[in-house]
Design a protein around this motif. Structure first.
Motif, short mmCIF file in Angstrom:
data_model
loop_
_atom_site.label_atom_id
_atom_site.label_comp_id
_atom_site.label_asym_id
_atom_site.label_seq_id
_atom_site.Cartn_x
_atom_site.Cartn_y
_atom_site.Cartn_z
N SER A 166 0.84 -1.20 0.00
CA SER A 166 0.00 0.00 0.00
C SER A 166 0.88 1.25 0.00
O SER A 166 0.64 2.20 -0.76
CB SER A 166 -0.88 0.07 1.25
OG SER A 166 -1.30 -1.18 1.69
N GLY A 185 -9.64 -1.93 -6.57
CA GLY A 185 -9.28 -2.85 -5.48
C GLY A 185 -8.93 -2.02 -4.26
O GLY A 185 -7.86 -2.12 -3.69
N ASP A 206 -14.12 -2.45 -5.56
CA ASP A 206 -13.60 -3.68 -4.97
C ASP A 206 -14.59 -4.79 -5.23
O ASP A 206 -15.80 -4.55 -5.35
CB ASP A 206 -13.37 -3.51 -3.46
CG ASP A 206 -12.29 -4.44 -2.94
OD1 ASP A 206 -11.19 -3.96 -2.62
OD2 ASP A 206 -12.53 -5.67 -2.89
N ASP A 239 -15.83 -6.84 -10.42
CA ASP A 239 -14.56 -7.43 -10.81
C ASP A 239 -13.76 -6.46 -11.67
O ASP A 239 -14.27 -5.90 -12.65
CB ASP A 239 -14.87 -8.71 -11.61
CG ASP A 239 -13.62 -9.45 -12.02
OD1 ASP A 239 -12.69 -9.57 -11.20
OD2 ASP A 239 -13.56 -9.92 -13.18
#
Ligand SMILES: C[S@@+](CC[C@H](N)C(=O)[O-])C[C@H]1O[C@@H](n2cnc3c(N)ncnc32)[C@H](O)[C@@H]1O
Length: 530
Positions: A166, A185, A206, A239
Motif C-alpha cells: 500500500s 481494489g 472492490d 470485478d
C-alpha cells in the motif's frame, strides 16, 4: 454488513474528535510507545508495545492514558477495561463505539479491570484501527483485525490494513491535481484517502462488499468539519474494470490482488491478495484493459508480480505483454520498474507464511509444495515484482517504452520522480539525437561522483556516478561521460561540450557524440541530467 464498522456521521465525528484529543495520530503513537516499541510493532512484534501500554505504564503513572488504551485495544487486539475505553472516548462513549461496530463488551476475569462499582466488563476490538497520514494529513484506517491480534489464520474475505505494498503504491503515485481518479481494489480505502488530497472526484472499486464497507467508514472518518469536508468518492462493487466500463479517468491507481496463487489445491484463497485468476493473468489483463478507461493524457499506476519462464528475461515477458496490448488496445507509453526478483521457493516461502500458517506446520508445508508444483507446471524460474506506469498520450504521437530495474532504495515519495520521468521520456521520444545535443543540460544537484583507484596510481580505475534521489541509480562512467558530467552546468550545449572534450582528448568529434548521445538520453530519462 454486521461485521464491519458502520457509517453514522454523527458518531464518526465524535470518534474523530476523541482520537484527535487522545493524540492517537502517527506522531502521537510514536511518542507514546517510544522508538523501540514502535520499531518492533513495524516488524509485527507486539510484545514491546504490549509492555509499554500495560495499565499504569503511562508517564502520568496510573492516570488516564487514552493513547495507550487505544493502541492496546485497536492495534494490539487486547481487551481493555470498559472504564479505560470510556476515558479514551469521552464524547463518543463506549456505547457509541459499540454502535459503530468497533468494539464488543465482554465479562472479564474477576478483579481484572474492575471499575469502582466492581464491574469487570471489558471492551474487545472487532476491527483494527490505526492512525495513518502523510505530510499534510492525519487519517485513521480501520480494517479487519491483523494476524497479530487474531493469533491464527485469517478469514478468506479478510480486509487488509495498510501494508508495504500500500505504501509503495502511495509513494510512487503521481500527485498532479486531477479531475477524476479510479482506485481499483480499494480494500480499506488507503489509496482513495491519498487521492482525496489532489483529485476532484474519485471512484473506488472492490470485489469485496466488506472492503467497500471499511473504505466507506475510513473515508467518513477522514472528512473534516469544514466546507468540502466529505470527499467526493463513489464506491462500486465488481470485478476489475467491470464497474467502470465506459468511464474515463485521468489517474488510475491499483494495488491489485497480484499474488500468484496455485488454484485447485484446496488452499485458502485470500480475497485481498488473489484476484481469482491463474498465474499472473490478473496483472496481464490489467495491462491489456486499463487503457480503455484512461482519458488522453491519463496515467495508470499499479503494482504487480510477473512470471519469468525458463529461457526468457523479465523484459521479454513485458515486451510480449506490451506488444499484445499495442495490437489490441489504445496506444500507451509504458514504464515498468522491476524492484525485486525471487525464485519460486523464495516466493512460496513468503506467501505460504502470509495469512497465518506457521513455517514447519503441515499446512505450511502443503502450501509451499503447492506453490512449487504450480510454478513448475509453467516452467517458471523467477517471479518479478515492480511498479507499472502506463500513460495514454494526449496526441497521436508515437509511444515509448522503458523497462528498468531498480532493486535498491529509491526516493520517498517517488511520485515526483515518476512525474518528471514521464515528462523526460515523452520529450526524448519526440526529439532527435541532434535536438538532444542542442540542449544545455546540467548535472542534477543530487548527482555525485566517486573515483576508485589503485593506491599510488593517479588515474582512477573506476568512476561511479551516483544519484542521491530518484531511482538511486549508480552507473560506471567512462572517461568521456565523466568529462561531460564535469562540465554539464547548463551553460554549454551538449554538442559544444562534447566537441571541446573531443578536441582536448584528440578524438573524432562525431565519434564522441555518437558514443555519448545514448548515455545522455539515459541520464536525461532518469533525471541525472536536467
Ligand atoms: C492488496 S489489496 C489492496 C488494498 C488497498 N488498495 C491497498 O492499497 O492496500 C487488493 C484488493 O483488491 C480486491 N480484489 C480482489 N479481487 C478483485 C477483483 N477481481 N476485482 C476487484 N478487486 C478485487 C480485494 O478485495 C482487496 O481489497
Amino acid at each position: 454488513m454486521s461485521d464491519t464498522p458502520v457509517v453514522d456521521e454523527r458518531l464518526v465525528a465524535l470518534l474523530r474528535a476523541d482520537l484527535t484529543t487522545a493524540a492517537f495520530t502517527v506522531d502521537g503513537v510514536a511518542a507514546r510507545l517510544g522508538p523501540v516499541a514502535s520499531a518492533a510493532l513495524h516488524r509485527e512484534q507486539p510484545l514491546p508495545a504490549l509492555l509499554a501500554t500495560e495499565p499504569g505504564t503511562s508517564s502520568r503513572s496510573g492516570g488516564p492514558d487514552p493513547c495507550g488504551t487505544l493502541v492496546r485495544v485497536f492495534t494490539l487486539g487486547r481487551a481493555v477495561p470498559v472504564a479505560a475505553l470510556a476515558e479514551a472516548l469521552p464524547t463518543l462513549t463506549v456505547e457509541g463505539a459499540v454502535a459503530l461496530g468497533l468494539v464488543r463488551l465482554e465479562n472479564g476475569r474477576a478483579g481484572f479491570g474492575a471499575d469502582r462499582a466492581g464491574s469487570a466488563r471489558q471492551a474487545v476490538a472487532t476491527c483494527d484501527l490505526r492512525p495513518y497520514g502523510d505530510d499534510a494529513h492525519d487519517w485513521w484506517v480501520a480494517s479487519d483485525l491483523s494476524e497479530l491480534a487474531v493469533g491464527g489464520p485469517l478469514r478468506a474475505d479478510h480486509v487488509l490494513g495498510i501494508g508495504g505494498a500500500s505504501t509503495t503504491l502511495a509513494s510512487w503515485t503521481v500527485r498532479r491535481p486531477a479531475g477524476r481518479a479510479l482506485d481499483l481494489g480499494t480494500g480499506c480505502g488507503v489509496q482513495a484517502l491519498h487521492l482525496t488530497a489532489h483529485v476532484g472526484s474519485i471512484v473506488a472499486t472492490d470485489i469485496s462488499e466488506r472492503a467497500l464497507a471499511y473504505a466507506a467508514f475510513n473515508l467518513a472518518l477522514a472528512a473534516s468539519d469544514g466546507p468540502g469536508a466529505v470527499p467526493d468518492v463513489q464506491l462500486l462493487a465488481g470485478d476489475l474494470l467491470d464497474p467502470v466500463a465506459g468511464q474515463r479517468f485521468s489517474l488510475v491507481v491499483s494495488n491489485p490482488p497480484f499474488v500468484i496463487t496455485p488454484r485447485d489445491q484446496g488452499l485458502p484463497l485470500y480475497e485481498y491478495r488473489d484476484g481469482g485468476r491463474p498465474g499472473d493473468v490478473l496483472v496481464r489483463s490489467l495491462v491489456q484493459q486499463v487503457g480503455s478507461v484512461l482519458e488522453p493524457g491519463g496515467v495508470a499506476q499499479f503494482l504487480g508480480n510477473w512470471e519469468v519462464p525458463a529461457g526468457r528475461s523479465w523484459r521479454d515477458v513485458w515486451t510480449g505483454w506490451l506488444d499484445e496490448q499495442a495490437a489490441h488496445g489504445v496506444a500507451l507509453d509504458a514504464w515498468v520498474v522491476q524492484r525485486e526478483s525471487q525464485d519460486p521457493a523464495e516466493y512460496a516461502e513468503l506467501w505460504a507464511r502470509d495469512g497465518g500458517a506457521s513455517p514447519g506446520s503441515e499446512e505450511h508445508s502443503q502450501m509451499y509444495a503447492a506453490w512449487l508444483r504450480d510454478f513448475a507446471s509453467r516452467d517458471v524460474e523467477a517471479i518479478g515484482f515492480g511498479v507499472v506506469t502506463l500513460q495514454r498520450p494526449a496526441t497521436d504521437r508515437p509511444t515509448w517504452r522503458s523497462l528498468d530495474e531498480a532493486h535498491g532504495p529509491v526516493a520517498a515519495p517517488m511520485g515526483p520522480t515518476v512525474d518528471a520521468g514521464l515528462e523526460a521520456r515523452t520529450w526524448l521520444a519526440g526529439h532527435t539525437d541532434d535536438e538532444v545535443l542542442d540542449v544545455a543540460w546540467s548535472c542534477a544537484p543530487d548527482v555525485t561522483e566517486e573515483r576508485h583507484g589503485v593506491p599510488g596510481v593517479e588515474d582512477p580505475s573506476v568512476i561511479l556516478v551516483r544519484q542521491g534521489g530518484g531511482l538511486g541509480r549508480v552507473l560506471r562512467a567512462g572517461t568521456l561521460l565523466a568529462a561531460y558530467l564535469g562540465v554539464a552546468d547548463g551553460e554549454l550545449t551538449a554538442r559544444a561540450a562534447l566537441d571541446a572534450i573531443a578536441t582536448v582528448l584528440e578524438l573524432d568529434a562525431a565519434e564522441v557524440r555518437a558514443e555519448l548521445v545514448p548515455q545522455v538520453r539515459d541520464l536525461v530519462a532518469d533525471g541525472l541530467l536536467v
